[in-house]
Design a protein around this motif. Sequence first.
Motif, mmCIF file in Angstrom:
data_model
loop_
_atom_site.group_PDB
_atom_site.id
_atom_site.type_symbol
_atom_site.label_atom_id
_atom_site.label_comp_id
_atom_site.label_asym_id
_atom_site.label_seq_id
_atom_site.Cartn_x
_atom_site.Cartn_y
_atom_site.Cartn_z
ATOM 1 N N ASN A 119 -9.282 -18.984 -3.530
ATOM 2 C CA ASN A 119 -7.834 -19.180 -3.418
ATOM 3 C C ASN A 119 -7.461 -19.726 -2.043
ATOM 4 O O ASN A 119 -6.585 -20.587 -1.928
ATOM 5 C CB ASN A 119 -7.093 -17.875 -3.697
ATOM 6 N N GLY A 120 -8.126 -19.237 -1.005
ATOM 7 C CA GLY A 120 -7.873 -19.754 0.335
ATOM 8 C C GLY A 120 -8.251 -21.211 0.478
ATOM 9 O O GLY A 120 -7.526 -22.002 1.089
ATOM 10 N N LEU A 121 -9.381 -21.582 -0.096
ATOM 11 C CA LEU A 121 -9.814 -22.982 -0.038
ATOM 12 C C LEU A 121 -8.853 -23.897 -0.799
ATOM 13 O O LEU A 121 -8.560 -25.011 -0.348
ATOM 14 C CB LEU A 121 -11.239 -23.119 -0.574
ATOM 15 N N PHE A 122 -8.341 -23.428 -1.935
ATOM 16 C CA PHE A 122 -7.362 -24.233 -2.674
ATOM 17 C C PHE A 122 -6.062 -24.375 -1.874
ATOM 18 O O PHE A 122 -5.441 -25.440 -1.873
ATOM 19 C CB PHE A 122 -7.091 -23.642 -4.054
ATOM 20 N N ALA A 123 -5.655 -23.310 -1.186
ATOM 21 C CA ALA A 123 -4.466 -23.395 -0.330
ATOM 22 C C ALA A 123 -4.700 -24.401 0.793
ATOM 23 O O ALA A 123 -3.828 -25.216 1.101
ATOM 24 C CB ALA A 123 -4.119 -22.017 0.237
ATOM 25 N N ALA A 124 -5.888 -24.355 1.391
ATOM 26 C CA ALA A 124 -6.220 -25.301 2.460
ATOM 27 C C ALA A 124 -6.200 -26.737 1.944
ATOM 28 O O ALA A 124 -5.688 -27.634 2.628
ATOM 29 C CB ALA A 124 -7.584 -24.972 3.058
ATOM 30 N N ARG A 125 -6.742 -26.946 0.753
ATOM 31 C CA ARG A 125 -6.746 -28.295 0.195
ATOM 32 C C ARG A 125 -5.322 -28.834 0.073
ATOM 33 O O ARG A 125 -5.054 -29.987 0.399
ATOM 34 C CB ARG A 125 -7.439 -28.315 -1.158
ATOM 35 N N GLU A 126 -4.394 -27.988 -0.379
ATOM 36 C CA GLU A 126 -2.988 -28.413 -0.497
ATOM 37 C C GLU A 126 -2.396 -28.760 0.864
ATOM 38 O O GLU A 126 -1.715 -29.777 1.011
ATOM 39 C CB GLU A 126 -2.158 -27.312 -1.152
ATOM 40 N N VAL A 127 -2.655 -27.920 1.855
ATOM 41 C CA VAL A 127 -2.132 -28.183 3.202
ATOM 42 C C VAL A 127 -2.753 -29.446 3.780
ATOM 43 O O VAL A 127 -2.043 -30.287 4.344
ATOM 44 C CB VAL A 127 -2.382 -26.968 4.130
ATOM 45 N N PHE A 128 -4.053 -29.607 3.622
ATOM 46 C CA PHE A 128 -4.730 -30.792 4.153
ATOM 47 C C PHE A 128 -4.189 -32.070 3.511
ATOM 48 O O PHE A 128 -4.098 -33.101 4.165
ATOM 49 C CB PHE A 128 -6.239 -30.710 3.946
ATOM 50 N N ALA A 129 -3.837 -31.998 2.236
ATOM 51 C CA ALA A 129 -3.303 -33.180 1.544
ATOM 52 C C ALA A 129 -1.930 -33.582 2.109
ATOM 53 O O ALA A 129 -1.577 -34.759 2.089
ATOM 54 C CB ALA A 129 -3.195 -32.909 0.039
ATOM 55 N N GLU A 130 -1.182 -32.595 2.601
ATOM 56 C CA GLU A 130 0.146 -32.856 3.158
ATOM 57 C C GLU A 130 0.093 -33.285 4.624
ATOM 58 O O GLU A 130 0.996 -33.946 5.116
ATOM 59 C CB GLU A 130 1.013 -31.596 3.068
#
Length: 133
Positions: A119-130
Amino acid sequence: MTWKGRNMTNETRLQRGHRQLDRIDGAGGQAVIAALADIAPDFATYLLEFPFGDIYSRDGLGLREREIATIAALAAMGHAQPQLKVHIRAGLNVGLTRDEIVEVLMQMAVYAGFPAALNGLFAAREVFAEAPA
């Protein structure tokens, strides 16, 4: 001058909190404070004074280390996704690299379990995309 790890200046806790929030979260942090204005303005003050005015302003750790600890704790808790994203952004703001953030989140698989790390990695992926690379 410091006393037991606390900055002893003429700034109030609220002033110190505003300054630290700007350094750590920038406009995103100010948006959180503004969003509380109509529902819980006192809570916004508490948020500025205690975490940012008192804890983040202590001398014992730098902002990078504080954000590593915060990202790890929020990921381990598993139910703090919005705050985790805020602090992943903050980590980037204070100089953490994407790779360092990923490593912190992967480390959580050992101590908090694979779901928390995932879940943390998926959250990071979203932030990195932004965020700009």
